[in-house]
Design an enzyme around this catalytic site. Structure first.
Site, mmCIF file in Angstrom:
data_model
loop_
_atom_site.group_PDB
_atom_site.id
_atom_site.type_symbol
_atom_site.label_atom_id
_atom_site.label_comp_id
_atom_site.label_asym_id
_atom_site.label_seq_id
_atom_site.Cartn_x
_atom_site.Cartn_y
_atom_site.Cartn_z
ATOM 1 N N ASN A 117 0.847 -1.191 0.000
ATOM 2 C CA ASN A 117 0.000 0.000 0.000
ATOM 3 C C ASN A 117 0.888 1.249 0.000
ATOM 4 O O ASN A 117 1.991 1.244 0.557
ATOM 5 C CB ASN A 117 -0.987 0.007 1.177
ATOM 6 C CG ASN A 117 -0.354 -0.197 2.535
ATOM 7 O OD1 ASN A 117 0.681 -0.827 2.672
ATOM 8 N ND2 ASN A 117 -1.003 0.324 3.564
ATOM 9 N N GLU A 164 0.403 5.274 0.746
ATOM 10 C CA GLU A 164 -0.526 6.308 1.222
ATOM 11 C C GLU A 164 -0.106 7.703 0.749
ATOM 12 O O GLU A 164 0.974 7.890 0.184
ATOM 13 C CB GLU A 164 -0.611 6.232 2.755
ATOM 14 C CG GLU A 164 -1.188 4.899 3.195
ATOM 15 C CD GLU A 164 -1.456 4.795 4.676
ATOM 16 O OE1 GLU A 164 -0.959 5.633 5.453
ATOM 17 O OE2 GLU A 164 -2.184 3.861 5.058
ATOM 18 N N CYS A 216 -4.117 0.792 -2.354
ATOM 19 C CA CYS A 216 -3.994 -0.477 -1.637
ATOM 20 C C CYS A 216 -2.918 -1.364 -2.267
ATOM 21 O O CYS A 216 -2.617 -1.244 -3.465
ATOM 22 C CB CYS A 216 -5.317 -1.241 -1.672
ATOM 23 S SG CYS A 216 -6.635 -0.482 -0.729
ATOM 24 N N GLU A 237 -3.064 -4.496 -3.049
ATOM 25 C CA GLU A 237 -3.559 -5.395 -4.095
ATOM 26 C C GLU A 237 -3.554 -4.695 -5.453
ATOM 27 O O GLU A 237 -3.123 -5.249 -6.460
ATOM 28 C CB GLU A 237 -4.995 -5.851 -3.782
ATOM 29 C CG GLU A 237 -5.147 -6.651 -2.512
ATOM 30 C CD GLU A 237 -5.444 -5.790 -1.293
ATOM 31 O OE1 GLU A 237 -4.827 -4.704 -1.154
ATOM 32 O OE2 GLU A 237 -6.271 -6.209 -0.480
ATOM 33 N N CYS A 283 -10.383 -4.739 0.511
ATOM 34 C CA CYS A 283 -11.455 -3.734 0.477
ATOM 35 C C CYS A 283 -12.297 -3.913 -0.793
ATOM 36 O O CYS A 283 -11.911 -4.621 -1.729
ATOM 37 C CB CYS A 283 -10.874 -2.329 0.549
ATOM 38 S SG CYS A 283 -10.213 -1.734 -1.016
ATOM 39 N N CYS A 329 -10.608 -3.103 -4.198
ATOM 40 C CA CYS A 329 -9.667 -4.149 -4.645
ATOM 41 C C CYS A 329 -10.413 -5.383 -5.153
ATOM 42 O O CYS A 329 -9.991 -6.031 -6.105
ATOM 43 C CB CYS A 329 -8.710 -4.517 -3.514
ATOM 44 S SG CYS A 329 -7.544 -3.186 -3.177
HETATM 45 N N1 THU Z 1 -5.328 -1.383 2.530
HETATM 46 C C1 THU Z 1 -4.794 -2.203 1.581
HETATM 47 O O1 THU Z 1 -3.625 -2.055 1.165
HETATM 48 N N2 THU Z 1 -5.572 -3.199 1.086
HETATM 49 C C2 THU Z 1 -6.866 -3.412 1.448
HETATM 50 O O2 THU Z 1 -7.538 -4.251 0.849
HETATM 51 C C3 THU Z 1 -7.442 -2.674 2.579
HETATM 52 C C4 THU Z 1 -6.676 -1.495 3.031
HETATM 53 C C5 THU Z 1 -4.501 -0.279 3.036
HETATM 54 C C6 THU Z 1 -4.988 1.090 2.628
HETATM 55 C C7 THU Z 1 -4.408 1.962 3.703
HETATM 56 O O3 THU Z 1 -3.088 2.329 3.331
HETATM 57 C C8 THU Z 1 -4.333 1.058 4.924
HETATM 58 O O4 THU Z 1 -4.489 -0.261 4.443
HETATM 59 C C9 THU Z 1 -5.392 1.347 5.969
HETATM 60 O O5 THU Z 1 -6.661 1.332 5.420
#
Ligand code: THU
Length: 135
Positions: free
Chosen positions: A46, A48, A57, A59, A96, A99
């Site tokens: 991920n 940010e 994310c 994925e 999520c 994704c």
């Molecule tokens: N996140 C992912 O990388 N994949 C997911 O399927 C759910 C959330 C990340 C996004 C963000 O950087 C952190 O997790 C908190 O939500």
């Protein structure tokens, strides 16, 4: 072709390892993904952003790589969250909605592996996103 337990373990090891490189200074929730195609394993984390909604994310960061590599046949996706409160509470580890929709487009037949500490959990896309939208 279905994966062996050894292949699943290797994917989870890769996802856990790459999660350590996650750029997640805001949530401090590091996620790693490993995508297995017919050719190789791709790994991503991920990423940010100070403008929170722009965060990406793990994925999707990883699935984007297969497109640039001209690789389309995804056999499996492993996802590892290494900062979860309870690493074997599946609801804190599953991908999520955005994704899941990406997986519907780019990896509809993939085995989706959620990497826990006690065990790994296996799903098909239809388990996670029934009646998914397609053009
Ligand atoms: N996140 C992912 O990388 N994949 C997911 O399927 C759910 C959330 C990340 C996004 C963000 O950087 C952190 O997790 C908190 O939500």
């Amino acid at each position: 072709m279905t994966l062996s337990d050894q292949e699943r373990q290797q994917l989870c090891d890769t996802a856990r390892e790459v999660a350590k490189l996650s750029y997640s200074p805001y949530s401090r929730f590091r996620v790693g993904a490993a995508v297995l195609t017919n050719k190789k394993i791709y790994a991503g984390t991920n990423v940010e952003n100070a403008s929170y909604g722009l965060s990406l994310c793990a994925e999707r960061a990883t699935l984007a790589q297969i497109i640039a590599a001209g690789d389309r046949e995804v056999r499996a996706i492993a996802i590892a969250c290494i900062d979860g409160v309870d690493k074997d509470d599946i609801s804190q580890l599953t991908p999520c909605g955005a994704c899941r929709q990406w997986m519907a487009e780019l990896a509809p037949k993939a085995e989706i592996i959620i990497c826990g500490t006690q065990q790994n959990y296996r799903f098909n896309l239809s388990d996670l996103l029934p009646f998914s939208f397609r053009f």
